[in-house]
Design a protein around this motif. Structure first.
Motif, PDB file in Angstrom:
ATOM      1  N   UNK A  91      -0.914 -15.030   4.339  1.00  0.00           N
ATOM      2  CA  UNK A  91      -1.210 -15.129   2.914  1.00  0.00           C
ATOM      3  C   UNK A  91      -1.351 -13.726   2.340  1.00  0.00           C
ATOM      4  N   UNK A  92      -1.090 -13.601   1.049  1.00  0.00           N
ATOM      5  CA  UNK A  92      -1.389 -12.339   0.388  1.00  0.00           C
ATOM      6  C   UNK A  92      -2.902 -12.139   0.407  1.00  0.00           C
ATOM      7  N   UNK A  93      -3.330 -10.875   0.476  1.00  0.00           N
ATOM      8  CA  UNK A  93      -4.757 -10.597   0.359  1.00  0.00           C
ATOM      9  C   UNK A  93      -5.222 -11.020  -1.027  1.00  0.00           C
ATOM     10  N   UNK A  94      -6.416 -11.590  -1.102  1.00  0.00           N
ATOM     11  CA  UNK A  94      -6.962 -11.909  -2.423  1.00  0.00           C
ATOM     12  C   UNK A  94      -8.303 -11.202  -2.615  1.00  0.00           C
ATOM     13  N   UNK A  95      -8.912 -11.421  -3.753  1.00  0.00           N
ATOM     14  CA  UNK A  95     -10.111 -10.646  -4.085  1.00  0.00           C
ATOM     15  C   UNK A  95     -11.405 -11.306  -3.645  1.00  0.00           C
TER      16      UNK A  95
ATOM     17  N   UNK B 292     -15.007 -11.284   6.816  1.00  0.00           N
ATOM     18  CA  UNK B 292     -16.351 -10.700   6.737  1.00  0.00           C
ATOM     19  C   UNK B 292     -16.312  -9.230   6.344  1.00  0.00           C
ATOM     20  N   UNK B 293     -15.132  -8.643   6.316  1.00  0.00           N
ATOM     21  CA  UNK B 293     -15.047  -7.231   5.954  1.00  0.00           C
ATOM     22  C   UNK B 293     -15.514  -7.001   4.523  1.00  0.00           C
ATOM     23  N   UNK B 294     -16.185  -5.894   4.340  1.00  0.00           N
ATOM     24  CA  UNK B 294     -16.563  -5.487   2.989  1.00  0.00           C
ATOM     25  C   UNK B 294     -15.333  -4.964   2.251  1.00  0.00           C
ATOM     26  N   UNK B 295     -15.449  -4.957   0.926  1.00  0.00           N
ATOM     27  CA  UNK B 295     -14.307  -4.526   0.123  1.00  0.00           C
ATOM     28  C   UNK B 295     -13.866  -3.099   0.466  1.00  0.00           C
ATOM     29  N   UNK B 296     -14.821  -2.211   0.724  1.00  0.00           N
ATOM     30  CA  UNK B 296     -14.422  -0.825   1.003  1.00  0.00           C
ATOM     31  C   UNK B 296     -13.616  -0.733   2.303  1.00  0.00           C
ATOM     32  N   UNK B 297     -13.896  -1.628   3.244  1.00  0.00           N
ATOM     33  CA  UNK B 297     -13.136  -1.629   4.504  1.00  0.00           C
ATOM     34  C   UNK B 297     -11.702  -2.100   4.254  1.00  0.00           C
ATOM     35  N   UNK B 298     -11.570  -3.177   3.488  1.00  0.00           N
ATOM     36  CA  UNK B 298     -10.230  -3.688   3.176  1.00  0.00           C
ATOM     37  C   UNK B 298      -9.418  -2.656   2.416  1.00  0.00           C
ATOM     38  N   UNK B 299     -10.060  -1.995   1.448  1.00  0.00           N
ATOM     39  CA  UNK B 299      -9.335  -1.005   0.651  1.00  0.00           C
ATOM     40  C   UNK B 299      -8.866   0.161   1.517  1.00  0.00           C
ATOM     41  N   UNK B 300      -9.708   0.555   2.479  1.00  0.00           N
ATOM     42  CA  UNK B 300      -9.268   1.648   3.341  1.00  0.00           C
ATOM     43  C   UNK B 300      -8.073   1.205   4.187  1.00  0.00           C
TER      44      UNK B 300
END
Ligand SMILES: [Zn+2]
Length: 200
Positions: free
Chosen positions: A22-26, A45-53
């Motif tokens: 699936x595409x990543x969602x918010x 469970x990853x935090x947003x900053x982890x996904x963005x990195x």
């Protein structure tokens, strides 16, 4: 996002395979419908900053060096938010308290930076690791002035962002363990509830 069926995995973990992507969602919640008719949800469970990195790292691998700088920059901003929220939760503030504070800074990255430096000083007694002026100028050239960076420049910038995050993340995990745990679980719980029980 590779997805796996939770029910198939529960029945036989050895034979469970990735059945969809699936595409990543918010909101970090992914619905899975497997060929056997099971319906389940995967919650990251990853935090947003982890996904963005990670998104920045993928952009580098794919050759999008400008986009990598943008994602690394967003990662650093969201990490600061994570640090502030975890600290507040650890110190007994409620989620509502935090939302009221965050509302005042949410649309202004310079205010967020000020809040981060202040909270970090209060918690750790020193100024946090920050990007140096050269990295800030590079970021502004890329994001605001359309500079096309070389790969090596984007890698160096990503490393500088990591150096700003890593020590502070170790401190957050150690000093605000309860706040970090609460942030992870509350975020996921809320997004699953929203998704599973649509509100009118
Ligand atoms: Zn299944």
């Amino acid at each position: 996002m590779p997805l796996i069926c939770a029910e198939c995995m529960h029945d036989d973990v050895a034979s469970a395979n990735f059945i969809a992507s699936s595409e990543l969602n918010d909101n970090s919640v992914y619905e899975v419908r497997c060929p056997k008719g099971h319906q389940s949800y995967v919650v990251l469970q990853q935090q947003k900053f982890e996904l963005l990195f990670d998104i920045g790292a993928c952009a580098l691998l794919d050759g999008y060096h400008r986009e990598a700088v943008s994602s690394f920059t967003s990662s650093l901003g969201r990490f600061r938010e994570f640090f502030i929220r975890a600290s507040f939760l650890q110190n007994g503030n409620t989620l509502n308290d935090i939302e009221a504070v965050w509302k005042q800074v949410a649309k202004h990255s310079e205010r967020q930076l000020g809040a981060y430096v202040t909270v970090y000083m209060r918690e750790c007694g020193i100024v946090p690791p920050l990007l140096n002026t050269k990295n800030i100028a590079f970021r502004n050239d890329v994001i605001h002035r359309g500079k096309t960076p070389e790969r090596s420049e984007s890698v160096a910038y990503g490393e500088a962002v990591l150096e700003a995050i890593r020590p502070a993340l170790s401190i957050a995990k150690f000093k605000f363990a309860r706040g970090v745990d609460q942030l992870t679980n509350t975020r996921n719980h809320n997004s699953v509830t929203r998704r599973l029980i649509p509100r009118n």
